[in-house]
Design an enzyme around this catalytic site. Structure first.
Site, PDB file in Angstrom:
ATOM      1  N   GLU A  28      16.403  41.610 -52.395  1.00 26.29           N
ATOM      2  CA  GLU A  28      17.113  40.832 -51.385  1.00 26.29           C
ATOM      3  C   GLU A  28      17.496  41.690 -50.173  1.00 26.29           C
ATOM      4  O   GLU A  28      17.403  41.235 -49.024  1.00 26.29           O
ATOM      5  CB  GLU A  28      18.367  40.188 -51.990  1.00 26.29           C
ATOM      6  CG  GLU A  28      18.095  39.253 -53.155  1.00 26.29           C
ATOM      7  CD  GLU A  28      17.101  38.143 -52.826  1.00 26.29           C
ATOM      8  OE1 GLU A  28      16.974  37.772 -51.635  1.00 26.29           O
ATOM      9  OE2 GLU A  28      16.427  37.665 -53.757  1.00 26.29           O
ATOM     10  N   GLU A  66       7.447  37.590 -49.832  1.00 26.60           N
ATOM     11  CA  GLU A  66       7.906  37.911 -51.177  1.00 26.60           C
ATOM     12  C   GLU A  66       7.213  39.168 -51.701  1.00 26.60           C
ATOM     13  O   GLU A  66       7.848  40.026 -52.320  1.00 26.60           O
ATOM     14  CB  GLU A  66       7.659  36.732 -52.123  1.00 26.60           C
ATOM     15  CG  GLU A  66       8.571  35.541 -51.897  1.00 26.60           C
ATOM     16  CD  GLU A  66      10.044  35.914 -51.977  1.00 26.60           C
ATOM     17  OE1 GLU A  66      10.432  36.624 -52.947  1.00 26.60           O
ATOM     18  OE2 GLU A  66      10.794  35.522 -51.078  1.00 26.60           O
TER      19      GLU A  66
END
Length: 291
Positions: free
Chosen positions: A147, A224
């Site tokens: 993150e 991602e």
């Protein structure tokens, strides 16, 4: 498919609302000139409408995320877990060259986390209670690094800009094609002023918006892989592989609100073209292949 429909409808609803405002205030009259389309004026108007919704969403993204997940922002750690979370994010942020994000915990049974915020230095990193309960510290550390990498990469801003560009061309093409169809049906050589034209444009925006969402989701899947690689650089790829393997074994239902699901770590079961996350197996394979 429910998640796909909700994602597409949310974005298209913003465009539709702004399009109605443009119509009611007569702003779109400047996009026609001498019975034809003023392409420059139409493109400018399309850009204003297309970017407005995405930029407004970005500006309030942290507030919306906190409100929708009822996340508890850790301002002063009240236990060892909270203290460890804050210190881990602080260390990773320093290593990534960004300002310390806000750290929060939200109540949800599944293993998940997300990052959001208007800029790299004004961000929020949040983890679910389910993730803290079911993952080891090494796995949680890898998820946090994933993150933080999203934040350091500026993914929230980039995704917003891509959505704005896509929205611009959806609005532009819908009006150009709508004008052609309206003239062919009604014989109205002036074009662009009737109710039929406006209805055609809204339908075209919806259809084109569905295809445009594929572009946005393709970028989301690519980022991602990049965030996984960022996590591997920060904590080591074995920790990130372990976290993804744990997630793949028992991810649970994704209860994140639709507006921020694209920023979570857990991918849904959506069809690939509309999925914000690539399959976990592909992410693990990419990490193992990387040097």
């Amino acid at each position: 498919m429910r998640r796909i429909v909700l994602f597409v409808l949310t974005n298209l609803a913003v465009i539709a609302l702004l399009s109605i405002i443009v119509k009611l205030f007569g702003i779109d009259t400047y996009t026609y000139r001498n019975g034809g389309i003023n392409y420059q004026g139409l493109l400018i108007m399309s850009a204003i409408v297309g970017f407005s919704g995405s930029l407004i969403s970005l500006a309030i993204s942290k507030w919306v995320a906190k409100w929708q997940t009822r996340a508890h922002v850790i301002t002063q750690p009240s236990n060892q877990t909270e203290a460890w979370l804050v210190e881990t994010v602080r260390r990773q942020a320093e290593k990534s060259g960004i300002r310390m994000p806000e750290v929060a915990i939200y109540d949800a049974p599944e293993m998940n986390a997300f990052a959001t915020g208007p800029t790299r230095n004004n961000a929020l990193v949040a983890v679910s209670t389910g993730l803290l309960q079911q993952m080891s510290k090494d796995e949680v550390e890898a998820v946090l690094a994933h993150e933080v990498s999203h934040v350091a990469n500026g993914d929230m801003v980039t995704l917003t800009l891509i959505q704005g560009v896509v929205n611009t061309f959806v609005i532009f093409l819908a009006r150009v094609v709508g004008t052609v169809i309206d003239r062919a049906i009604s014989g109205n050589r002036e074009g662009g002023n009737g109710i039929a034209y406006f209805a055609i444009v809204l339908v075209l925006q919806f259809v084109l918006g569905i295809f445009a969402s594929m572009i946005v989701m393709a970028f989301s899947r690519w980022r991602e892989f990049r965030a996984d690689a960022g996590s591997a650089r920060i904590v080591g790829k074995e920790k990130m592989i372990a976290a993804l393997s744990r997630l793949n074994a028992d991810r649970g239902e994704n209860t994140l609100p639709q507006a921020i699901q694209a920023f979570g770590i857990a991918g849904g079961g959506m069809r690939k073209l509309f999925s914000s996350h690539p399959p976990i197996e592909e992410r693990i394979a990419a990490l193992r292949k990387a040097g």
